[in-house]
Write an enzyme that holds these catalytic residues in place. Sequence first.
Site, mmCIF file in Angstrom:
data_model
loop_
_atom_site.group_PDB
_atom_site.id
_atom_site.type_symbol
_atom_site.label_atom_id
_atom_site.label_comp_id
_atom_site.label_asym_id
_atom_site.label_seq_id
_atom_site.Cartn_x
_atom_site.Cartn_y
_atom_site.Cartn_z
ATOM 1 N N SER A 18 1.396 -1.607 0.328
ATOM 2 C CA SER A 18 0.222 0.084 0.026
ATOM 3 C C SER A 18 0.949 1.308 -0.083
ATOM 4 O O SER A 18 2.020 1.762 0.778
ATOM 5 C CB SER A 18 -0.607 -0.109 1.293
ATOM 6 O OG SER A 18 -1.498 1.302 0.869
ATOM 7 N N GLU A 19 1.359 2.113 -1.206
ATOM 8 C CA GLU A 19 1.817 2.990 -0.845
ATOM 9 C C GLU A 19 2.104 4.553 -0.227
ATOM 10 O O GLU A 19 2.292 5.174 -0.134
ATOM 11 C CB GLU A 19 2.185 3.505 -2.610
ATOM 12 C CG GLU A 19 0.197 4.686 -3.200
ATOM 13 C CD GLU A 19 -0.723 3.916 -3.583
ATOM 14 O OE1 GLU A 19 -0.712 2.754 -3.480
ATOM 15 O OE2 GLU A 19 -1.584 4.726 -4.497
ATOM 16 N N ASN A 20 0.592 3.920 1.317
ATOM 17 C CA ASN A 20 1.683 5.021 1.815
ATOM 18 C C ASN A 20 2.270 5.115 3.340
ATOM 19 O O ASN A 20 2.089 5.051 3.718
ATOM 20 C CB ASN A 20 -0.389 5.214 2.216
ATOM 21 C CG ASN A 20 -0.561 4.161 2.897
ATOM 22 O OD1 ASN A 20 -0.804 2.963 2.084
ATOM 23 N ND2 ASN A 20 -2.282 4.736 3.978
#
Lengths: 208, 234
Positions: free
Chosen positions: A45-47
């Site tokens: 998840s790119e966060n």
Amino acid sequence: MPWDRNQMAARAAEELEDGMYVNLGIGIPTLVANYVGDKDITLQSENGMLGMGPFPFEGEEDADLINAGKQTITELSRTSYFDSATSFAMIRGGKIAAAILGAMEVDEKGDLANWMIPGKLVKGMGGAMDLVAGVGRVIVVMDHTNKHGDSKVLKECTLPLTGQGVVDLIITNLGVLDVVEGGLKIVELAEGVSDADMRAATQATIVD
Amino acid sequence: MKKIYANASAALDGVLSDGMLIAAGGFGLCGIPELLLEAIKESGVKDLSFASNNAGVDDFGIGILLQTKQVKKMISSYVGENAEFMRQYLSGELELEFNPQGTLAERMRAGGAGIPGFYTKTGVGTVIADGKEHKDFNGETYIMEEGIFADLAIVKAWKADDTGNLVFRKTARNFNVPAATCGKICIAEVEEIVPRGSLDPDSIHLPGIYVHRIIQGSHEKRIEQRTTRKKEDA
């Protein structure tokens, strides 16, 4: 019958191999996680997370634990957390094997548009431009036509691009198209969809 | 040097000025410096530019500063959940510089690391590349992006000690680390200030050298998209 959302997600899951680190976009791509079966897939998840787990049980939501779609999620025993710069370093650095994401338009050169309709909808590209430029393989999952029945698989994208020549494979409700030299190649047709149906719904050049 | 301040307003005393560039941590509403944003609103400072991945929602996060028209420009990657933001942008009241999310994070990291510019493949062939220097490396084209050097950085962490060493929790770390590093002054709001020596030195996420002022407070920590599954689905 063309594929439904779940059948498209299941078909996309077939593209994933054991051991892959994968980033799934919002919408139908999120459903791909339900179809990976026994394959050892780590979701990014790119966060700032590797090893994304399912949604939490009611009452167990944690405001500090969300996915890139801002939804509450859970962690797994393999999970690691990191900051946004580190997250995109692994994306840009080619460490993520594949990204599966939705699209507004795709064209025969592998150009992708999925972030902006000029004058109408301003959302932003989020991490999509970084993902398509950086990951090993970009797989688009979307309906073949828009709500007006116009093809979304074009000779040339008309909307502002997310990336140029970045798409490797297109999975739609009608089947699967590979981006190859000179155009798109039909890899597979959904059950009950004919070659003629696919060609009629596709504006892009189809090569044999 | 004493870094701990009584509250957000006290920590902001003497550092705010009209027209300044503020780098803010957070992703969506997760890990945003909500207390400092509220105090910035109350200060009345105006014409602010914000480098922040998102702009909050209408009544929380940076959104509260949009309501009061204290923001002149946003540098963001995604503004989808904020109706007032869209209204001001589409009417031309608010300047918006879209940055791809990873480019924004790297621009902050670079600024904090003293790097004025870097090359990236992200955005090549898109509107993001317009007007930017293009350069080929090993047969591939890259564009130059500039580091962000902010006047002030505001971040939210889980725990701090009195020297400013910070520990974040789960995905609330996000932009807080790169944002903290790129500010001339960095103010951190935390859930708990713990005694010196109680944080494991091997597990510090951001060393105190980057943090100049610290406040402790209670956080609403609002959830943007509460998503759950039923027990029977398991």
